[in-house]
Scaffold this active site. Structure first.
Site, PDB file in Angstrom:
ATOM      1  N   ASP A  46       0.728  -1.031  -0.105  1.00  0.00           N
ATOM      2  CA  ASP A  46      -0.033   0.034  -0.073  1.00  0.00           C
ATOM      3  C   ASP A  46       0.954   1.193  -0.200  1.00  0.00           C
ATOM      4  OD1 ASP A  46      -2.027   1.850   0.134  1.00  0.00           O
ATOM      5  OD2 ASP A  46      -2.879   0.612   1.726  1.00  0.00           O
ATOM      6  N   ASP A  47       0.732   2.046  -0.973  1.00  0.00           N
ATOM      7  CA  ASP A  47       1.499   3.553  -1.194  1.00  0.00           C
ATOM      8  C   ASP A  47       2.975   3.284  -1.512  1.00  0.00           C
ATOM      9  OD1 ASP A  47      -1.023   4.514  -0.656  1.00  0.00           O
ATOM     10  OD2 ASP A  47      -0.764   5.472   1.037  1.00  0.00           O
ATOM     11  N   CYS A  86      -6.016   4.384  -3.329  1.00  0.00           N
ATOM     12  CA  CYS A  86      -6.208   3.000  -2.953  1.00  0.00           C
ATOM     13  C   CYS A  86      -7.603   2.247  -3.630  1.00  0.00           C
ATOM     14  CB  CYS A  86      -6.265   2.793  -1.417  1.00  0.00           C
ATOM     15  SG  CYS A  86      -4.944   3.889  -0.686  1.00  0.00           S
ATOM     16  N   HIS A 154     -10.917  -2.849   1.293  1.00  0.00           N
ATOM     17  CA  HIS A 154     -11.052  -1.602   1.165  1.00  0.00           C
ATOM     18  C   HIS A 154     -12.279  -1.433  -0.043  1.00  0.00           C
ATOM     19  CE1 HIS A 154      -9.533   2.762   0.878  1.00  0.00           C
ATOM     20  NE2 HIS A 154     -10.343   2.655   1.987  1.00  0.00           N
ATOM     21  N   ASP A 290      -0.422  -0.610  -5.005  1.00  0.00           N
ATOM     22  CA  ASP A 290      -1.503   0.002  -5.244  1.00  0.00           C
ATOM     23  C   ASP A 290      -1.772   1.334  -5.877  1.00  0.00           C
ATOM     24  OD1 ASP A 290      -1.176   1.231  -2.915  1.00  0.00           O
ATOM     25  OD2 ASP A 290      -3.280   1.035  -2.043  1.00  0.00           O
ATOM     26  N   ASN A 291      -0.479   2.009  -5.696  1.00  0.00           N
ATOM     27  CA  ASN A 291      -0.485   3.605  -6.482  1.00  0.00           C
ATOM     28  C   ASN A 291       0.867   4.002  -6.077  1.00  0.00           C
ATOM     29  OD1 ASN A 291      -2.978   3.809  -3.883  1.00  0.00           O
ATOM     30  ND2 ASN A 291      -1.074   4.832  -3.681  1.00  0.00           N
TER      31      ASN A 291
END
Length: 478
Positions: A46-47, A86, A154, A290-291
């Site tokens: 994540d991130d 996300c 999410h 994810d990004n």
């Protein structure tokens, strides 16, 4: 925050011991890869930014296990997330469909930022991926796989309604909350561990247990760590280590570095577990984010901006695909891919007939086998607003927003941004200008027209909404 290393050590020892015991009783017998379907492990950090690992060029973070995975697999230097933050990115991955099809564009409301700064009324946001959407996990179940997810979902309250047999830690929640990386936890569907146990370690413990229990049957393991999302919290011994390490420009946060190293340690534990069970040669391992990363926390230079922006820093992410017998170890590809491509790739691998399922990516099988597909356009659509993280460090189009409503297309080396508020267009040649600084709209009018036409045709094809209603609360003079 200090975590109790002894508890983490004992949990790690217990997980590996369980695997070793299973090997003793089963002799770790394995059918040949030609007799059984390959297992799949999809690690979705994540991130994590494009430059946040050594194999991508970082001189500050330490990622020996991720770097090892890169040497054992194929690295994609121009890989993208389906969206810049996300929830929409995860919806694109799990559904195989671009944002206009599922309507998940952001987290929470699409009306982010001050009302007086928003010129138009954005498209309403959908926060849940409907159970009616056929998911990647459901496709694996159709092929006889056992499915498990360990970490951030999410996309709804419980991924077990969307194709997963096992859910540890997944719900609508997008981050672990205050002090949430250390037990007692705040996340749903996860029992507390010993005080001070680390969430990333615990999710890996659970994933290793899932692997050992399903070693005789094909499995799909989705491992979406909450790390390295905020809150920025790390193990104290690692924080102290990075405090004493020379930083590099834009990468100097010792707490964030500790989080990256903890993820790396746990990637290593997964790889070791597969080897111990004799599963490594028949398991596909995919590693990505994810990004893009938050630029104020970790710079992705030379990429512009970060999470929430559709400049390269917000959507270009690290990618490794280790696929024994299919992808050649130690190779690199500069062919642009996107997380939308994994649904059709797995569909081809599983030989599942889903004629009625619309997907927006392409199968990567030919690319993994050494062929190079022809160029195809990649699209992003974001008819919403995302307020700035840091007006000084975001490096966006303006200081108020990371994203204003618009669309993006990339084709070959060319990338075009179109904004709905004012009709502005930006054109960049990424080969010559990776940082997206030199707008070539005036110099290349034909290329601009070509890409705009393709973008408009695509929006019609997927029925993408283009907001144009003026916001009565808009106040251009603040």
């Amino acid at each position: 925050m200090v975590t109790f290393g002894w508890n983490t050590l004992m949990r790690s020892y217990a997980a590996l011991s369980a695997i070793a015991i299973l090997c003793v009783f089963s002799s770790c017998e394995q059918s040949s890869p030609t007799d059984i379907k390959p297992n799949v492990i999809f690690i979705n950090v994540d991130d994590l930014g494009w430059m946040d690992a050594v194999f991508q060029g970082s001189n500050y973070y330490e990622t020996p296990n991720i770097d090892r995975l890169a040497k054992e697999g194929m690295v994609f230097t121009q890989g993208y997330a389906g969206a810049a933050n996300c929830a929409p990115s995860r919806a694109c991955l799990i559904s195989g469909q671009n944002t206009p099809r599922h309507g998940i564009y952001t987290v929470g409301s699409s009306e982010r930022g001050k009302a007086g700064d928003r010129k138009i009324i954005p498209t309403p946001n959908n926060e849940v991926l409907p159970d009616s959407v056929l998911t990647m996990a459901e496709m694996f179940k159709m092929a006889g796989y056992t499915t498990g997810t360990f970490g951030k979902w999410h996309l709804g309250d419980d991924p077990m309604t969307q194709g997963f047999d096992v859910n540890i830690g997944g719900s609508h929640r997008g981050n672990p909350g205050k002090n949430g990386y250390f037990s007692p936890y705040n996340v749903d569907h996860l029992e507390d561990g010993p005080d001070g146990e680390h969430l990333t370690d615990r999710l890996t413990d659970e994933a290793l247990d899932f692997i050992s229990r399903n070693q005789k049957n094909p499995f799909f393991l989705y491992l979406p760590y909450y790390a390295v999302h905020t809150p920025i919290l790390g193990k104290q011994e690692l924080i102290d280590k990075y405090k004493n390490k020379k930083s590099t420009e834009g990468q100097s946060n010792p707490v964030y570095a500790a989080m990256v190293e903890t993820v790396d340690d746990n990637v290593g534990r997964i790889l070791t577990g597969l080897e111990t069970l004799g599963l490594a040669d028949n398991t596909v391992v995919i590693f990505t984010s994810d990004n893009g990363g938050i630029r104020a926390i970790s710079s992705q230079h030379p990429l512009r901006a970060g999470k929430g922006s559709y400049y390269e820093g917000g959507i270009r992410v690290p990618y490794i695909i280790k696929w024994p017998g299919t992808a050649t170890a130690g190779t690199r590809s500069d062919y642009p891919i996107v997380n939308l491509d994994f649904f059709p790739t797995f569909r081809e691998m599983l030989q599942i007939d889903l004629q009625k399922k619309l997907v927006d990516g392409i199968s990567l099988m030919p690319l993994l086998q050494g062929q190079k597909p022809s160029q195809r356009p990649l699209f992003w659509h974001f008819p919403i607003y995302l307020q700035a993280y840091s007006q000084e460090k975001d490096d966006g189009r303006d200081p108020l927003f990371r994203t204003r409503p618009g669309s993006v297309i990339r084709l070959g080396d060319w990338k075009l941004h179109q904004y709905f508020e004012d009709g502005a267009v930006e054109l960049y040649n990424l080969k010559d200008d990776l940082g997206e600084r030199n707008n070539l709209v005036k110099e290349r009018p034909q290329k601009t027209k070509e890409l705009l036409n393709l973008l408009e045709q695509w929006r019609e094809e997927v029925n993408a909404t283009v907001p144009d209603e003026l916001n009565p609360a808009y106040n251009p003079i603040n």
